[in-house]
Design an enzyme around this catalytic site. Structure first.
Site, PDB file in Angstrom:
ATOM      1  N   GLU A   1     131.039  89.513 114.856  1.00 34.29           N
ATOM      2  CA  GLU A   1     130.885  88.880 113.544  1.00 34.29           C
ATOM      3  C   GLU A   1     129.543  88.193 113.544  1.00 34.29           C
ATOM      4  O   GLU A   1     129.276  87.352 114.391  1.00 34.29           O
ATOM      5  CB  GLU A   1     132.007  87.877 113.318  1.00 34.29           C
ATOM      6  CG  GLU A   1     133.353  88.580 113.391  1.00 34.29           C
ATOM      7  CD  GLU A   1     134.503  87.678 113.055  1.00 34.29           C
ATOM      8  OE1 GLU A   1     134.346  86.880 112.115  1.00 34.29           O
ATOM      9  OE2 GLU A   1     135.528  87.763 113.734  1.00 34.29           O
TER      10      GLU A   1
ATOM     11  N   CYS B   1     128.150  80.337 108.622  1.00 33.59           N
ATOM     12  CA  CYS B   1     127.726  81.717 108.368  1.00 33.59           C
ATOM     13  C   CYS B   1     127.986  82.073 106.917  1.00 33.59           C
ATOM     14  O   CYS B   1     127.326  82.911 106.343  1.00 33.59           O
ATOM     15  CB  CYS B   1     128.462  82.658 109.291  1.00 33.59           C
ATOM     16  SG  CYS B   1     130.219  82.347 109.290  1.00 33.59           S
TER      17      CYS B   1
END
Ligand code: NAD
Length: 979
Positions: A742, A776
């Site tokens: 990720e 993020c």
């Protein structure tokens, strides 16, 4: 006759009189001969129309052009069924005309103005003065409210202060020249102010939040002080309105602080809401406080206007619903509070704000029973509502005060919507009385209808509630945890290899980014030999762990969750010191960690069942999952407990053994996770803690042939490197490594011309600057449509400028440091580029000590600028301007990343277009783009944002396992067992 019998009898008499005075008059809003009454009538009957109407009324005043009005009208009411027949006939007649696009906007705007005029007295002070005077001539007193709610910046708060000062300095003196009216100008004790002013605490301080209890009280009372002073000098009374439940306790404290700061001010007042069971205790303690301090003040008793909000927002957070769910309970509670207020009339100036004939007559009855004169109490009603009730109460000889909002329509929209909700609410007294014509039936004493049942508690996975910092006990638990954790900073932490704690000579120093001289801890660094030992132990432990049942493995996760709940405040405190999170962000991280444990545990129990594929006679097709083997978990620092907990627990619960390497910047948090699993008795070797530098320990482990998979979260650069290293096979290696990665994002939010700017500014502010932009999912580009660009930008810039910056162990700092020196330098480079290539609309410095970079806002950058293209991972927001939604979408999707995105819009068509065209992993509509919840917003992106299934979603665990099937031919000698 007992008290209650007597009061009951009196209340009935009063109600009868009141009804006789009403003489079949109907409030404007329920008069079905008029268009407003027709529309309200339809909204009452048809829930779908009601919600379309409310949504349309909400957006209408923001629309700048006729074509936008016409477009939105079509979007909301395009299907004929959505339009009530009464309205449809004139619309049908109209539809024969060819200039509909010109006519409809004109009609709608006029209708909206008329609706607003029904509830909002005027835009300017001059308009309002004439309304006030007109009211006075009708024998009505007034309480003036300047519409608007929460403010987002200091400038917006200043604006409210000035508006209220204008009221004090212009309207209040003007009121002095009005002719004396004894009923309005005196009570049983003598003269009273001619004008009351209502205000909301949240309009006076943009950072008001109970998490910063003392600071919020201090600043709000400071900002309100000039208004209180002016009220005292000019002779007005001031009533503090009550807003959402979350702010109730702090509003009461602000009120008390104001009273203490202004000992000579005789006419303060506060609103209490009887839909809250807690109000009983609040009222008692306010009465005690008044007695102790020798102060008398007003209490306006209301039922409460945020019922819909409270019943939605609290369950969404996992908090109990604070309001009565049954209307009759609220009504009964109102009567109980009425008695308390009147019993303490020596300390309280009572005002009963209601349109409910029963509630009003009950108050009259209690007062009469107590021998109080009529002018000892007053009744308050909202401007534009329940005119017949208001006139009847006046005729009975009581003082009636109208609550009169004044100001612009856009900030007044929330008020208007609350009124429309109220008038179309099926249980509302006015609706039942004047729409259903129930009349005297409603005058009986409130009965508790036992057939009302609370919805059953839902079973299965529920998100862990975040901590409610409006509760004193939670704030003090957090302060205690911060003190304890701070006392114990600076320890040394070992590796965990098999079941041994191994201290190494070389250590990583983890420091507090807000005060780099404060050592958080020294964490051992694994050598490659130690990393190899860990892999060997993991391989050994895998044999038994693989055979442990899914239920048993899940139970370890549930136990870890329970352990985390016990340590919750301390874990959050540690995050604050180690990586600079705010109280709420740190708390949210722990809640998310608990969610992963609870969710993946349940998911594994589901996936652990062997199933049959197909159903054909003579064959049995078993289908099941098996673990991959030994996994390596490499985590980032920005969600220092939640992310590793998610990755580690998923790998463990699926039957793998795990080597966990945390980020060097959050290794003490990482240690806590490993230690929790140790405490709950996870067998040795199943989870090992192997911290060390990424490019040494991390890289070594990624390339180790005995590692079966890598679960990584971090930057694109490192993620891609890991993919490439892991793809190389070593001699003797048995399989191809699986990599779940990720990675980063360059996330955008689109703000279109129909957006609610209050929501959009707040949503973008939170998305871009929570945790200093180091999520993020953070918003780093905001793309705004031309027509709202100016307004949006000005408000956002002011809001960004109002955030308090500093060390986040202090709850008044909503903005902390970035994680380390290297990050600060990297972000600083982007800022320098931004200054060269574009326009810095805001460039705030942070405190000198610590790794602080203040919020930055850039505009007019070329689209190829590195600020527009690259992940910055800091508090730097880029503003882009678009001429249309299509062009905004092109900009938004012009990125290698596809993680999160968002749109603020109230156009159903635009929302559909964005859902279809904005291809990111997580798209958010009319809310911030951060804060995905496990199970509700499974999280993760694609393109350069990652490979793998979404964390916290139903497919996540599958990638930690092999799928196996076993097909048996069960036919033997022509005989097959029955399926
Ligand atoms: P990073 O890539 O610098 O470090 C992540 C981890 O990788 C650390 O544990 C680090 O020690 C390790 N590492 C570094 N070099 C390595 C190597 N050569 N081999 C093996 N391991 C190595 O990222 P960070 O600064 O910790 O985190 C910020 C980044 O993470 C941002 O890009 C952010 O977008 C991303 N992120 C993504 C998600 C998501 O869910 N998509 C969530 C959080 C953070």
């Amino acid at each position: 006759m007992s008290f209650s019998e007597h009061v009951e009898q009196l209340a009935l008499e009063k109600a009868k009189i009141m009804y006789s005075f009403m003489e079949d008059e109907v409030p404007t809003l329920f008069n079905r001969k008029k268009w407003k009454g027709k529309i309200i009538g339809w909204a009452v009957q048809d829930q779908d129309f009601r919600s379309r109407l409310l949504r349309f009324v909400d957006v209408l005043p923001t629309l700048k052009t006729d074509s936008a009005v016409y477009k939105l009208f079509q979007e909301y009411f395009s299907d004929v069924d959505a339009i009530p027949p009464d309205v449809r006939i004139p619309v049908d007649r109209l539809s024969r005309r060819t200039d509909l696009d010109r006519i409809i906007p004109v009609i709608l705007k006029r209708a909206l103005d008329s609706l607003a005029a029904q509830f909002i007295a005027g835009k300017t002070v001059a308009d309002t003065l004439s309304t006030l005077h007109a009211f006075r001539k009708q024998g009505l007193a007034a309480s003036l409210d300047i519409v608007g709610e929460e403010v987002l910046s200091d400038e917006e708060a200043d604006h409210y202060v000035n508006r209220y000062l204008e009221v004090m300095n212009v309207l209040v003196p003007a009121a002095r020249s009005w002719q004396e009216m004894p009923l309005l100008d005196t009570d049983d004790r003598g003269p009273i102010p001619r004008l009351d002013v209502s205000l909301k605490a949240t309009s006076f301080y943009s950072q008001l939040d109970p998490v910063d209890w003392d600071g919020s009280i201090l600043t709000t009372t400071k900002n309100l002080a000039p208004v209180f002073e002016a009220a005292r000098e000019q002779g007005a009374s001031v009533t503090i309105d009550m807003e959402q439940y979350y702010l109730k306790d702090i509003t009461i404290e602000i009120f008390k602080a104001l009273l203490l700061d202004h000992p000579d001010f005789e006419y303060p007042g506060i609103v209490l809401q009887t839909y809250l069971p807690e109000t009983a205790a609040d009222l008692t303690s306010l009465v005690d406080w008044a007695r102790k301090h020798g102060r008398r003040f007003g209490v306006r008793l209301v039922k409460g206007a945020y019922w819909d909000y409270e019943t939605v927002i609290n369950p969404r957070k996992g908090w109990p619903i604070p309001v009565f769910l049954e209307k009759e309970k609220t009504d009964l509670h109102y009567e109980q509070m009425t008695k308390v207020v009147l019993d303490n009339i020596d300390l309280i100036r009572p005002a009963f704000a209601s349109h409910n004939v029963r509630s009003l007559s009950y108050a009259m009855a209690v007062a009469e029973d107590a021998g109080l004169p009529k002018n000892a109490l007053e009744f308050q009603m909202i401007f534009g509502m329940a005119e017949p009730v208001r006139k009847a109460v006046q005729k009975m000889g009581y003082r009636v005060r109208a609550y009169i909002p004044t100001g612009e329509l856009i900030p007044g929209m929330a008020f208007l919507i609350r009124r429309l909700l109220e008038n179309t609410f099926s249980e509302s007294f006015l609706k039942r009385s004047f729409f259903d014509n129930t009349g005297m039936e409603l005058v009986r004493s409130p009965q508790l209808d036992e057939s009302f049942v609370q919805p059953p508690a839902s079973v299965g996975f529920m998100n862990e509630p975040v901590t409610d910092f409006s509760r004193a006990r939670n704030r003090s638990a957090m302060y205690d945890a911060l003190a304890t954790v701070e006392e114990n900073l600076g320890n040394r932490y070992p590796l965990i290899i098999q079941d041994r704690e191994v201290f190494t000579d070389e250590t990583t120093f983890s420091v507090n980014p807000a005060r780099p001289e404060q050592l958080v801890g020294r964490v051992s660094r694994a050598t490659s030999g130690q990393a190899r030992d860990a892999v060997d132990s993991a391989r050994e432990a895998f044999v038994a762990w693989k055979k442990t049942s899914p239920q048993e493995r899940a139970d370890y996760l549930f136990r870890a969750a329970a352990e985390m709940r016990k340590r919750r405040f301390k874990l959050a405190a540690l995050e604050i010191f180690e990586v600079g999170k705010t109280w709420k962000d740190a708390d949210g991280d722990i809640a998310e960690a608990i969610d992963y444990l609870e969710y993946y545990g349940r998911e594994m129990i589901r996936l652990g069942q062997t199933t049959m594929a197909g159903a054909y006679p003579g064959e049995e097709n078993l289908y099941f999952y098996e673990p991959l083997g030994v996994g390596l978990v490499i985590s980032p620092w920005n969600f220092p407990i939640a992310i590793p907990t998610g990755m580690v627990s998923a790998a463990l619960v699926t039957g793998n053994t795990v080597i966990f390497k945390p980020s060097g910047l959050s290794s003490v948090c990482g240690w806590q996770l490993a230690e929790i699993f140790k405490t709950i008795g996870l067998p040795p070797g199943v989870l090992q803690f192997v911290p060390g530098p990424g490019n040494e320990t991390g890289e070594y482990l990624v390339s180790h042939p005995e590692i079966d998979f890598v679960s990584f979260t971090g930057s694109r650069e490192v993620g891609l490197h890991i993919v490439s290293v892991a793809s190389k096979t070593e001699p003797g290696q048995k399989g191809v490594k699986r990599v779940i990665a990720e990675m980063g994002g360059k996330n955008a939010i689109i703000v279109d011309e129909t957006a609610d700017l209050d929501e959009a500014v707040k949503g973008v502010l939170d998305s871009a600057l929570e945790y200093q932009g180091q999520k993020c999912s953070a918003c780093s580009r905001v793309i705004v449509i031309d027509s709202v660009y100016g307004d949006f930008t000005a408000r956002l810039q002011q809001a960004m400028n109002s955030l308090r910056i500093g060390p986040t162990d202090k709850p008044w700092n909503f903005f902390g440091p970035v994680v380390d020196q290297a990050s600060a330098q990297r972000i600083q480079k982007y800022i320098e580029t931004g200054i060269k290539e574009g326009n810095a609309l805001l460039a705030r410095p942070g405190p000198e000590n610590g790794f602080f970079i203040g919020p930055h806002l850039f505009a007019d950058l070329p689209l190829h600028s590195s600020l527009v293209k690259e992940e910055i991972f800091g508090p730097v927001l880029v503003l882009l301007r678009a001429s249309s939604l299509d062009s905004a979408l092109r900009m938004a999707t012009d990125s290698q990343y596809a993680l999160t995105g968002g749109v603020f819009s109230r156009s159903p068509q635009n929302i559909q277009k964005v859902i279809a065209g904005f291809d990111v992993g997580n798209l958010y509509i009319n809310r911030k783009i951060t804060g995905a919840l496990v199970g509700r917003q499974p999280f993760g992106g694609f393109r350069m944002s990652g490979i793998g299934y979404k964390a916290g979603g139903p497919n996540y665990l599958i990638q930690f396992m092999h799928e196996r099937s076993a097909s048996e031919n069960t036919l033997r000698k022509g005989f097959a067992p029955f399926l």
